[in-house]
Design an enzyme around this catalytic site. Structure first.
Site, short mmCIF file in Angstrom:
data_model
loop_
_atom_site.label_atom_id
_atom_site.label_comp_id
_atom_site.label_asym_id
_atom_site.label_seq_id
_atom_site.Cartn_x
_atom_site.Cartn_y
_atom_site.Cartn_z
N GLU A 75 8.28 -36.40 -26.63
CA GLU A 75 8.59 -37.50 -27.54
C GLU A 75 8.37 -37.12 -29.01
OE1 GLU A 75 9.99 -40.17 -26.66
OE2 GLU A 75 9.79 -41.41 -28.46
N ASP A 76 7.27 -36.45 -29.29
CA ASP A 76 6.88 -36.28 -30.70
C ASP A 76 7.28 -34.95 -31.33
OD1 ASP A 76 5.80 -38.76 -30.57
OD2 ASP A 76 3.72 -38.11 -30.43
#
Ligand code: MN
Length: 503
Positions: A75-76
């Site tokens: 996600e990051d």
């Protein structure tokens, strides 16, 4: 600050393979997030390390701890899930992807749907470890909320209180349940928090000295009766838990006897009953408050003996007696016994059976539940065996099929654009969704956006999809829709329209 040996110190007897996997995940995550900072400016890796530490404390295995270190990489910092699989195997990938998907769920405060959202969390997790990683993640995020913008902070706190803290409770992880509640409570209900805190401070001013005196007297009595090996101490009720109890007791704090309970931990079950005898021999118990959860464990498997006694100086104190092992299970749940034998085909059984812990009624409906003496084979973790003992058929496969047809295979949870959760049978189409909301919406349906993309009405919906129905005044159902829909409700409205609805 972060030190890999700190992790290894917590894990009970790790194998060489465990150490190798965790060490690899540790340096992979440290490198992937090297330019990534938290709101506070501290390295983002601290968050991953703390999450992994919590998982190690809960007794999770090396696979889960590694997935904890890697849980924000997709996600990051744009790591591909294929990369996770190549480097760490399909199981770690499965867990990291699961946590990533869960992270996309948001609770916005619509209480009607809160139970559905909890179910969705469980259904989307597919494996209890995904949920446990998410809880460890949330626990650390709650400790770092102060610097977030207020709307985001408030949303996270509310979601923690309504979704994640209850899930931790149902998983039997009291320690995380209590910490999540007590960190979220002042943010979500600041006035009530202040009121409870003041009440408690006042009560403690009167009580602390008396409790200490009673504590000494109990220790003396137990030693006098020949019970020398024990640990004793007070367990103080969490403020949020106290708040909920106060609401039930008309805000009369004197009606709550377990604000501070005296906990006595002894080596064996026989010792527990000896302690009870010794205490009742000296202090008179309140009738109706002696609870033997050793002989009759609570449905969440909680075990221990509770009694409430008159201290003789006008006070009333609850006493909780249990063994070291029961104490550990009370705080951390039964997951620390989880053996990571995921390559075993029996895990299919494990993956599904754990859901029953959360929603026994939902899943089993009104089917009769009988306890069987046939235990599954030793490779199935103990806490899953506990669940399986409720299986009325001796065949684990039949048990799984029951759960499958009642839960995973049949239900689907999707969202309206506002975030309301709609519960549909699996295989449903956007048309089923529209009729589930309102017959007018179905009858005027001209198109649909799923996750912001225009798609055909035949698209099969997936868990977690956000559905937006596009309507036109001249749009109307056709007989083809009968083949596309799954729910009886939609079919009925379509037939009604085809027969009578034409203008
Ligand atoms: Mn995270």
């Amino acid at each position: 600050m972060t030190n890999i040996y700190e992790l290894f110190r917590i894990i009970k007897s790790p194998t060489v393979a465990d150490v190798a996997l965790i060490a690899k995940a540790y340096s992979f995550a440290e490198n992937a997030h090297k330019d990534h900072k938290r709101y506070s400016g501290e390295p983002y890796f601290n968050h991953l390390f703390e999450t992994a530490k919590t998982l190690a404390e809960l007794g999770m295995g090396a696979t889960t701890i590694s997935a904890g270190l890697l849980h924000d990489t997709i996600e990051d910092v744009d790591v591909k899930c294929e990369t996770i699989e190549t480097e760490f195997g399909s199981e770690v990938r499965f867990l990291v992807e699961g946590v990533t998907k869960l992270g996309k769920l948001h609770y916005t405060g619509e209480t009607r749907y809160v139970e559905n959202l909890r179910k969705l969390c469980v259904a989307m997790s597919k494996d209890v470890r995904v949920l446990i990683i998410k809880l460890a993640d949330r626990l650390n995020n709650m400790k770092n909320l102060e610097l977030l913008p207020k709307p985001k902070r408030d949303r996270i706190a509310l979601e923690t209180l309504e979704i994640y803290a209850p899930l931790a409770y149902r998983l039997g992880i009291r320690k995380i349940n209590r910490e999540l509640e007590d960190q979220a409570f002042p943010l979500v209900y600041p006035e009530e928090y202040a009121k409870v805190k003041t009440m408690l401070t006042e009560r403690n001013r009167d009580n602390t000295h008396r409790l200490a005196k009673f504590h000494k007297a109990v220790q003396k009595q137990l030693v006098h009766d020949g019970i020398a090996r024990m640990k004793t101490g007070f367990r103080h009720k969490g403020l949020y838990s106290l708040y909920r109890k106060l609401k039930r007791k008309d805000w009369d704090i004197d009606k709550i006897y377990d604000i501070s309970a005296l906990r006595i931990i002894v080596p064996s079950i026989a010792d527990c009953y000896r302690v009870l005898g010794s205490i009742h021999g000296q202090w008179r118990p309140l009738p109706g408050r002696i609870k033997d959860y050793i002989a009759f464990p609570k449905t969440n498997n909680y075990r221990g003996i509770h009694t409430t006694v008159f201290t003789g100086e006008g006070g009333i104190v609850e006493i909780q007696i249990r063994t070291e092992e029961m104490q550990r299970k009370t705080e951390y749940g039964m997951h620390f016994e989880y053996k990571e034998t995921t390559r075993n085909p029996k895990l299919n059984f494990a993956r599904i059976a754990w859901v029953k812990r959360f929603f026994p009624n939902f899943i089993l409906g009104n089917k009769e539940i009988k306890v069987t003496k046939n235990k599954p084979t030793a490779e199935v973790p103990t806490w899953i065996q506990d669940i399986a003992e409720y299986n009325k058929d001796a065949e684990p496969e039949a048990f799984v099929d029951n759960l499958k047809s009642d839960f995973f295979c049949d239900r689907l949870f999707v969202f309206t654009p506002k975030g309301d959760v709609i519960d549909l049978p699996k295989g449903s189409s956007p048309i089923d969704f529209a009729y589930n909301i309102h017959s007018d919406l179905g009858n005027k349906m001209a198109g649909v956006k799923v996750n912001s993309k225009l798609v055909s009405l035949e698209t099969e919906l997936q868990n977690g999809d956000i559905i937006e129905v596009v309507t036109k005044n001249n749009a109307h159902p056709t007989s083809k829709w009968l083949d596309i829909t799954k729910t009886a409700l939609a079919k009925k409205h379509i037939k009604d329209f085809l027969e009578t609805g034409k203008k």
